[in-house]
Design a protein around this motif. Sequence first.
Motif, PDB file in Angstrom:
ATOM      1  N   UNK A   1       0.712  -1.166   0.079  1.00  7.55           N
ATOM      2  CA  UNK A   1       0.124   0.138   0.042  1.00  7.55           C
ATOM      3  C   UNK A   1       0.940   1.399  -0.021  1.00  7.55           C
ATOM      4  N   UNK A   2       1.841   1.244   0.893  1.00  5.28           N
ATOM      5  CA  UNK A   2       2.723   2.409   0.822  1.00  5.28           C
ATOM      6  C   UNK A   2       3.405   2.590  -0.478  1.00  5.28           C
ATOM      7  N   UNK A   3       4.079   1.442  -0.996  1.00  2.95           N
ATOM      8  CA  UNK A   3       4.885   1.535  -2.236  1.00  2.95           C
ATOM      9  C   UNK A   3       3.963   2.105  -3.278  1.00  2.95           C
ATOM     10  N   UNK A   4       2.581   1.678  -3.388  1.00  2.00           N
ATOM     11  CA  UNK A   4       1.728   1.926  -4.695  1.00  2.00           C
ATOM     12  C   UNK A   4       1.219   3.385  -4.337  1.00  2.00           C
ATOM     13  N   UNK A   5       0.899   3.635  -2.958  1.00  2.00           N
ATOM     14  CA  UNK A   5       0.437   5.012  -2.740  1.00  2.00           C
ATOM     15  C   UNK A   5       1.304   6.256  -2.904  1.00  2.00           C
ATOM     16  N   UNK A   6       2.631   6.248  -2.256  1.00  2.00           N
ATOM     17  CA  UNK A   6       3.477   7.140  -2.388  1.00  2.00           C
ATOM     18  C   UNK A   6       4.813   6.710  -2.693  1.00  2.00           C
ATOM     19  N   UNK A   7       5.148   5.751  -2.994  1.00  3.17           N
ATOM     20  CA  UNK A   7       6.431   5.244  -3.430  1.00  3.17           C
ATOM     21  C   UNK A   7       7.371   5.249  -2.378  1.00  3.17           C
ATOM     22  N   UNK A   8       7.016   5.121  -0.955  1.00  2.00           N
ATOM     23  CA  UNK A   8       7.659   5.215  -0.015  1.00  2.00           C
ATOM     24  C   UNK A   8       8.297   6.776   0.432  1.00  2.00           C
ATOM     25  N   UNK A   9       8.138   7.651  -0.416  1.00  2.00           N
ATOM     26  CA  UNK A   9       8.459   8.646  -0.214  1.00  2.00           C
ATOM     27  C   UNK A   9       7.623   9.456   0.834  1.00  2.00           C
ATOM     28  N   UNK A  10       7.831  10.623   1.358  1.00  2.00           N
ATOM     29  CA  UNK A  10       6.991  11.453   2.262  1.00  2.00           C
ATOM     30  C   UNK A  10       5.632  11.547   1.646  1.00  2.00           C
ATOM     31  N   UNK A  11       4.682  11.514   2.459  1.00  2.00           N
ATOM     32  CA  UNK A  11       3.203  11.609   1.675  1.00  2.00           C
ATOM     33  C   UNK A  11       3.023  12.862   1.178  1.00  2.00           C
ATOM     34  N   UNK A  12       3.453  13.950   1.733  1.00  2.00           N
ATOM     35  CA  UNK A  12       3.435  15.411   1.007  1.00  2.00           C
ATOM     36  C   UNK A  12       3.461  15.280  -0.446  1.00  2.00           C
ATOM     37  N   UNK A  13       4.597  14.589  -0.863  1.00  2.00           N
ATOM     38  CA  UNK A  13       5.191  14.672  -2.194  1.00  2.00           C
ATOM     39  C   UNK A  13       4.778  13.413  -2.834  1.00  2.00           C
ATOM     40  N   UNK A  14       4.858  12.154  -2.083  1.00  2.00           N
ATOM     41  CA  UNK A  14       4.513  10.767  -2.983  1.00  2.00           C
ATOM     42  C   UNK A  14       3.149  10.655  -3.344  1.00  2.00           C
ATOM     43  N   UNK A  47       0.645  12.977  -4.437  1.00  2.00           N
ATOM     44  CA  UNK A  47       0.512  13.672  -5.536  1.00  2.00           C
ATOM     45  C   UNK A  47       1.108  13.449  -6.814  1.00  2.00           C
ATOM     46  N   UNK A  48       2.628  12.861  -6.687  1.00  2.00           N
ATOM     47  CA  UNK A  48       3.182  12.305  -7.792  1.00  2.00           C
ATOM     48  C   UNK A  48       2.568  10.996  -8.135  1.00  2.00           C
TER      49      UNK A  48
END
Length: 382
Positions: free
Chosen positions: A136-149, A151-152
């Motif tokens: 879920x984290x990889x798909x949702x925000x690529x393990x980046x900070x949620x603020x950036x991942x 929307x990316x």
Amino acid sequence: MGQPSPVQTDHRKPRGRRLWFDLHSWVGLKLCLFLGFVCFTGTLAVLAHEIDWLLHPEIRVAPGPERISWGAMLAAARSAHPDWEISAIEAPEGSRFAARVRARTPEGRLRFVWVDPYRGQVTGDTHWFNAHRFLRNTHRHLMLPVLYGVPLVAALSIPLVITLVSSLYIYRHWWRGFFVRPRGDRPRRFWGDLHRLAGVWSLGFIALMALTGTWYLVESLGGGAEPPAKLQAGQAQGDAGPASAAVVDRAVAEARARWPAFEVRVVRPAGVGGTLLIEGEAEAVLVRPRANAMAFDVAEGRWVGTRDGRDMDVHQRIAEMADPLHFGNFAGLPVKLVWFVFGALLTTLCITGVYLYGLRIADALRSGQRRATRRRAAEAAA
């Protein structure tokens, strides 16, 4: 979505289907790896709970004649780990799944305690960061900070819309292609037909992913809906602490009596604000369990208030239905399997589209070499 016929790629129409084809190819080529990775991780995330079930024997149980009470599951978890703070008990994902208890150790580490819902025995505990959370984290925000991942990743909905619209434009009479067998006389023709076939069958799913992805983009940029209304806190005297097993069972029975259509999915006994919170499913469809909830006094189990998903406004309903529609987790394993298949098709489209582009370039190079050979032969003959 596929390679057009000679009529579709007529160079005399640079602003017609050829333009749409070039746009489709360009977007697909530039974003194939990124989009394919996100599609692949999302496809696996659909069955993330089932993957954890395969990986961890603590989650696997044998079905029994009937399930024990929610209070009994809470008592079992507390008996196995008396110094752990329990925040929630979640209903099993299926008949062979253990109930999941969210807990925090005295050192502050998050753990899942698994309880056999038929026999009331703790089968073990696992780390919070499991396959489900990783996918879920990889798909949702690529393990980046949620603020950036977020929307990316959500911004991929824009090229997804472009490829969807352009494919409908370049593939004339696409509605006739649902049962067209791929031709095998040439590799490029075979893979082109296969690409079109997978694309036609995935049209509705692609549109759904584009819509929900667009909503996630709106949410990440500040356009999200207000969360469901908070329920009134119970009037606990002093620090009542978490609810006891007896209070949980009393509250669950009261919830079912007050709201017969209410199916309990989550019990939160921590007693935040003096309130025991019970969440579940009821008449409102395609919403997360938090949309339907009942609150009870943590000390005595007295009813405090109810939150009905049907009372949410349109904006809130969109927010609540995005996740169930995106991951297909609203009607059990059969729907999840359908979402998994279409997710695999969408991932395949990313791969075959790039492969087709490579075949087209290779064909163009070979054609150029043949023309150059003929030209040299003609010049030598002259």
